[in-house]
Motif scaffolding. Structure first.
Motif, PDB file in Angstrom:
ATOM      1  N   SER A 116      -5.550  -2.495 -23.982  1.00  0.00           N
ATOM      2  CA  SER A 116      -6.712  -3.333 -24.274  1.00  0.00           C
ATOM      3  C   SER A 116      -7.350  -3.850 -22.988  1.00  0.00           C
ATOM      4  O   SER A 116      -8.572  -4.000 -22.895  1.00  0.00           O
ATOM      5  CB  SER A 116      -6.316  -4.502 -25.172  1.00  0.00           C
ATOM      6  OG  SER A 116      -5.287  -5.281 -24.570  1.00  0.00           O
ATOM      7  N   ASP A 117      -6.516  -4.140 -21.973  1.00  0.00           N
ATOM      8  CA  ASP A 117      -7.042  -4.593 -20.682  1.00  0.00           C
ATOM      9  C   ASP A 117      -7.833  -3.477 -20.000  1.00  0.00           C
ATOM     10  O   ASP A 117      -8.868  -3.728 -19.382  1.00  0.00           O
ATOM     11  CB  ASP A 117      -5.898  -5.048 -19.778  1.00  0.00           C
ATOM     12  CG  ASP A 117      -5.256  -6.337 -20.257  1.00  0.00           C
ATOM     13  OD1 ASP A 117      -5.902  -7.053 -21.045  1.00  0.00           O
ATOM     14  OD2 ASP A 117      -4.115  -6.622 -19.868  1.00  0.00           O
ATOM     15  N   LEU A 118      -7.333  -2.245 -20.107  1.00  0.00           N
ATOM     16  CA  LEU A 118      -8.052  -1.109 -19.529  1.00  0.00           C
ATOM     17  C   LEU A 118      -9.390  -0.899 -20.240  1.00  0.00           C
ATOM     18  O   LEU A 118     -10.406  -0.631 -19.589  1.00  0.00           O
ATOM     19  CB  LEU A 118      -7.206   0.156 -19.627  1.00  0.00           C
ATOM     20  CG  LEU A 118      -7.878   1.452 -19.151  1.00  0.00           C
ATOM     21  CD1 LEU A 118      -8.287   1.337 -17.687  1.00  0.00           C
ATOM     22  CD2 LEU A 118      -6.950   2.647 -19.354  1.00  0.00           C
ATOM     23  N   LYS A 120     -15.442  -1.441 -19.852  1.00  0.00           N
ATOM     24  CA  LYS A 120     -16.711  -1.948 -20.375  1.00  0.00           C
ATOM     25  C   LYS A 120     -17.346  -2.998 -19.460  1.00  0.00           C
ATOM     26  O   LYS A 120     -18.435  -3.492 -19.742  1.00  0.00           O
ATOM     27  CB  LYS A 120     -16.497  -2.553 -21.772  1.00  0.00           C
ATOM     28  CG  LYS A 120     -16.066  -1.540 -22.821  1.00  0.00           C
ATOM     29  CD  LYS A 120     -15.752  -2.220 -24.146  1.00  0.00           C
ATOM     30  CE  LYS A 120     -15.249  -1.205 -25.176  1.00  0.00           C
ATOM     31  NZ  LYS A 120     -14.886  -1.852 -26.456  1.00  0.00           N
ATOM     32  N   SER A 121     -16.653  -3.347 -18.361  1.00  0.00           N
ATOM     33  CA  SER A 121     -17.155  -4.375 -17.462  1.00  0.00           C
ATOM     34  C   SER A 121     -18.372  -3.878 -16.685  1.00  0.00           C
ATOM     35  O   SER A 121     -18.551  -2.678 -16.469  1.00  0.00           O
ATOM     36  CB  SER A 121     -16.059  -4.812 -16.481  1.00  0.00           C
ATOM     37  OG  SER A 121     -15.703  -3.739 -15.625  1.00  0.00           O
ATOM     38  N   LEU A 154     -19.129  -0.081 -14.922  1.00  0.00           N
ATOM     39  CA  LEU A 154     -20.279   0.717 -15.349  1.00  0.00           C
ATOM     40  C   LEU A 154     -21.229   0.981 -14.189  1.00  0.00           C
ATOM     41  O   LEU A 154     -21.819   2.063 -14.081  1.00  0.00           O
ATOM     42  CB  LEU A 154     -21.016  -0.002 -16.490  1.00  0.00           C
ATOM     43  CG  LEU A 154     -20.237  -0.148 -17.801  1.00  0.00           C
ATOM     44  CD1 LEU A 154     -21.028  -0.990 -18.789  1.00  0.00           C
ATOM     45  CD2 LEU A 154     -19.920   1.214 -18.395  1.00  0.00           C
ATOM     46  N   LYS A 155     -21.366  -0.011 -13.280  1.00  0.00           N
ATOM     47  CA  LYS A 155     -22.229   0.172 -12.118  1.00  0.00           C
ATOM     48  C   LYS A 155     -21.672   1.250 -11.201  1.00  0.00           C
ATOM     49  O   LYS A 155     -22.393   2.111 -10.709  1.00  0.00           O
ATOM     50  CB  LYS A 155     -22.358  -1.161 -11.370  1.00  0.00           C
ATOM     51  CG  LYS A 155     -23.306  -1.100 -10.185  1.00  0.00           C
ATOM     52  CD  LYS A 155     -23.425  -2.458  -9.523  1.00  0.00           C
ATOM     53  CE  LYS A 155     -24.378  -2.402  -8.318  1.00  0.00           C
ATOM     54  NZ  LYS A 155     -24.493  -3.721  -7.654  1.00  0.00           N
TER      55      LYS A 155
END
Length: 345
Positions: free
Chosen positions: A210-212, A217-218, A222-223
């Motif tokens: 779940s942490d991964l 999604k952070s 994504l950047k």
């Protein structure tokens, strides 16, 4: 011997073959009058009814634990005796032979039971039965406290621990207790430091899946993912120089310097000097325009396109010394520094 025409399994009697065939056909003629669940054999129905009556007629003579089936008691006794059949491929041990038989299908890849709706295959009939509930939406197991329903008995069992507060799984390091084995496994990583879930992009690792997922999604991830996908190699990148009113856009390719590889210069020294003399500098506007360009680019601009094409197509005829090119570039730089209107030599 009586052989099944679908999976070719053999049986000693026709009655056993008939019961076996129901695995493939899905026929279940024996229904429970309490919950309407159906079974392939009358014996299976008899055992099932003990769930409703809570009857457990079979007891262990060592620890006095009771079971609803004789087979379940036989399996339990192996806890005391330590007798467990093992896989001859991976040496994993099991409490019952049927479990070992199912396990071996992992190695063989055998999945004889398929869903008629999505064609997904399974190693066991029970797995297919549970899977079908995804399509039907059936949830036959309900909590008698809050009436919440579930598609699997195991999910209901875990859910009930919310009401009872039961936490049967404890950590052997700090003695903290948990309601599920998976929660205990996750917890133990605090002590071991194990981080089995890692990001493929930045190699950062986590204890929990779940942490991964949260990391993936952070905004930062994504950047970085976007910049990786949009990266163009430096050798292929281009930029343009605007030369005032003429609006001339020249493509400048970032390549290695001429000194690094003199053989890669596609020109003859004599042709270069000839071209430069003919072209020259016509007026101050053209000089000021060229002041925005790199000396190497200026040199490239003075070579006629047709001449460059000829030279590019016949690299074997190129015999040039790097020193000749350096002299030309130096003369170009001098003109930038104030020697205006003077023709190149």
């Amino acid at each position: 011997m009586n052989k099944c025409h679908i999976c070719f399994k053999e049986f000693f009697t026709k009655d056993r073959l008939k019961v076996h065939t129901r695995i493939h056909t899905g026929v279940k003629p024996f229904k429970c009058d309490l919950c309407e669940k159906a079974f392939r054999t009358k014996a299976e129905l008899t055992v099932h009814k003990r769930i409703h009556t809570r009857e457990k007629p079979f007891k262990c003579d060592t620890c006095r634990k009771a079971f609803s089936q004789q087979s379940a008691l036989n399996l339990h006794k192996r806890i005391h005796t330590g007798d467990k059949p093992s896989c001859d491929i991976c040496k994993k041990a099991f409490s019952q032979q049927s479990a070992l038989t199912l396990h071996k299908k992992i190695h063989t890849g055998e999945k004889p039971y398929s869903c008629a709706i999505c064609e997904k295959t399974f190693t066991r009939q029970s797995q297919l039965t549970v899977h079908k509930r995804i399509h039907t939406g059936e949830k036959p197991y309900s909590c008698d406290t809050c009436e919440k329903t579930f598609s699997k008995q195991s999910h209901l069992t875990v859910h009930k621990r919310i009401h009872t507060g039961e936490k049967p799984y404890s950590c052997d390091t700090c003695e903290k207790t948990f309601s599920t084995q998976s929660h205990l496994t996750d917890h133990k990583r605090i002590h071991t430091g194990e981080k089995p879930y890692s990001c493929e992009l930045c190699q950062k690792s986590y204890k929990l899946s779940s942490d991964l997922s949260r990391h993936n999604k952070s905004a930062g991830h994504l950047k970085k993912l976007g910049s990786t996908q949009n990266t163009v190699p430096a050798s292929a990148s281009t930029s343009f120089v605007d030369c005032g009113e003429a609006n001339i856009k020249l493509e400048i390719k970032e390549e290695e310097t001429l000194d690094d590889d003199p053989l890669s210069i596609n020109m003859e020294a004599e042709n270069v000097n000839e071209t430069i003399k003919q072209e020259g500098i016509q007026d101050k506007d053209s000089l000021s325009c060229e002041q925005n360009l790199h000396p190497e680019q200026k040199l490239s601009n003075k070579i006629k396109p047709e001449k460059k094409e000829t030279l590019d197509n016949n690299p074997l005829s190129i015999k040039i010394e790097a020193e000749s090119v350096e002299v030309i570039i130096k003369e170009e730089i001098k003109n930038e520094e104030g020697i205006e209107g003077k023709e190149f030599v």
